[in-house]
Design a protein around this motif. Structure first.
Motif, short mmCIF file in Angstrom:
data_model
loop_
_atom_site.label_atom_id
_atom_site.label_comp_id
_atom_site.label_asym_id
_atom_site.label_seq_id
_atom_site.Cartn_x
_atom_site.Cartn_y
_atom_site.Cartn_z
N HIS A 191 41.73 5.99 40.51
CA HIS A 191 42.75 5.20 39.80
C HIS A 191 43.96 5.12 40.73
O HIS A 191 44.04 5.83 41.74
N ASN A 194 45.86 7.82 42.70
CA ASN A 194 45.17 8.56 43.75
C ASN A 194 44.89 7.69 44.98
O ASN A 194 44.14 8.08 45.86
N ASP A 206 42.84 13.40 46.14
CA ASP A 206 42.37 13.98 44.88
C ASP A 206 40.86 13.83 44.70
O ASP A 206 40.39 13.05 43.85
#
Ligand SMILES: Nc1ncnc2c1ncn2[C@@H]1O[C@H](COP(=O)(O)OP(=O)(O)O)[C@@H](O)[C@H]1O
Ligand SMILES: [Mg+2]
Length: 315
Positions: A191, A194, A206
């Motif tokens: 998303h 990140n 991440d």
């Protein structure tokens, strides 16, 4: 001397300043400015110290270090307690400025991100080095729990939202859906918080949820952060083209099926997460209401499309 100071000092880095990054995170994250004693320059890092039980990214890094290194900017990883990771500071996530961009620029950025995802998906799959992604009831359960809490606290919350989630998971039997596209390495959480754009390149941070799975896993997690009909239709088409360009053509029916099921599961997952951010004070009431309405609308749209096409036979 604290852990960070002594760790950096062993790398000949002297801390000049540091500041904790606020937000709902899986640990403590600090922006660090340090003086490199080797080259006498000021450098900017991010130090991520993992919370107990949320340190999966360290293991992932150990297993797919080469792949992670080419998509992110990890400088050092500590596997002893407290487990932590040092990265170059990549500035602000794409999410922070995305909504304000003109549509044409959003499209360019989306294309660049999809190219990077396709390139990750084209990497040799280290099948035994990563867990295998499998749909389950986790996101549905979490989302219903969050919506339940919301309705007990806020009068504007609608009971229809919970009904929509319940029904779509039941009717399509989403937790038992078996993905159809060939499995690839997936980042698992791309998303827009990140994803970074720095030095003319896209970077992914991440990697906690990296796993072997359908490429649509990443495409749909990315897609649920886009709040525009035209751009949402653009995402799968452009991604398909990226994969074709890489010599990895995907079967159209398999692709559309994975797209629909995984998109619903990830809209649900991120709906729950956005409600969490609202509870923790990171989103306004106006914003969370807009997000919920949009995501519920998307879930209903995809469900109707699936039912119209009579694709239930795919289950
Ligand atoms: N390398 C980095 N450069 C700049 N900001 C970062 C970097 N790594 C993390 N951050 C900031 O910290 C936030 C949380 O980091 P992340 O690794 O995504 O942890 P979490 O698992 O808690 O989401 C990011 O969304 C970003 O704002
Ligand atoms: Mg994150």
């Amino acid at each position: 001397m604290n852990d960070l100071e002594s760790r950096l000092s062993k790398m000949n880095l002297e801390i000049l300043s540091m500041e904790e990054i606020g937000g709902a995170h899986a640990g403590n994250i600090y922006k660090v400015e340090a003086l490199s004693e080797n080259v006498n320059t000021r450098e900017h890092y991010i130090y991520k110290e993992f919370a107990e039980g949320r340190d999966q990214e360290v293991e992932i890094h150990k297993n797919i270090e080469e792949i992670m290194t080419s998509f992110s900017r990890v400088v050092n990883v500590w596997e002893t307690s407290p487990k932590a990771m040092l990265m170059w500071d990549l500035g602000y996530p794409v999410k922070s400025g995305f909504e304000a961009l003109p549509i044409a620029e959003k499209k360019i950025l989306i294309s660049d991100i999809l190219k990077v995802l396709a390139s990750l998906h084209g990497m040799d799959t280290a099948q035994d080095k990563l867990p295998v992604h499998q749909l389950n009831t986790k996101w549905k359960d979490w989302c219903l729990d969050q919506l339940g809490k919301l309705s007990s606290r806020k009068s504007w919350s609608s009971p229809e939202w919970e009904i929509t989630i319940q029904e779509v998971y039941e009717r399509l039997d989403i937790p038992h859906y078996q993905t159809k596209c060939p499995s690839v390495i997936t980042h698992g959480d791309p998303h827009l918080e990140n994803v970074f754009y720095k030095d003319n390149e896209i970077w992914l941070i991440d990697w906690e949820w990296a796993a072997i799975g359908s490429p649509l896993r990443d495409v749909t997690i990315f897609m649920q952060d886009i709040y525009d009909d035209d751009l949402i239709s653009y995402v799968p088409e452009y991604y398909l083209q990226c994969m074709r360009d890489r010599g990895i053509p995907l079967d159209n029916d398999d692709f559309r099926s994975d797209l629909s099921y995984l998109y619903i599961d990830h809209l649900t997952m991120m709906l729950a997460w956005e409600v969490e951010k609202y509870f923790q004070g990171h989103l306004t009431e106006k914003r969370i209401r807009g997000i919920i309405e949009w995501k519920i609308g998307e879930i209903e749209r995809v469900r109707k499309e699936l039912e119209k096409k009579g694709l239930n036979e795919w289950i």
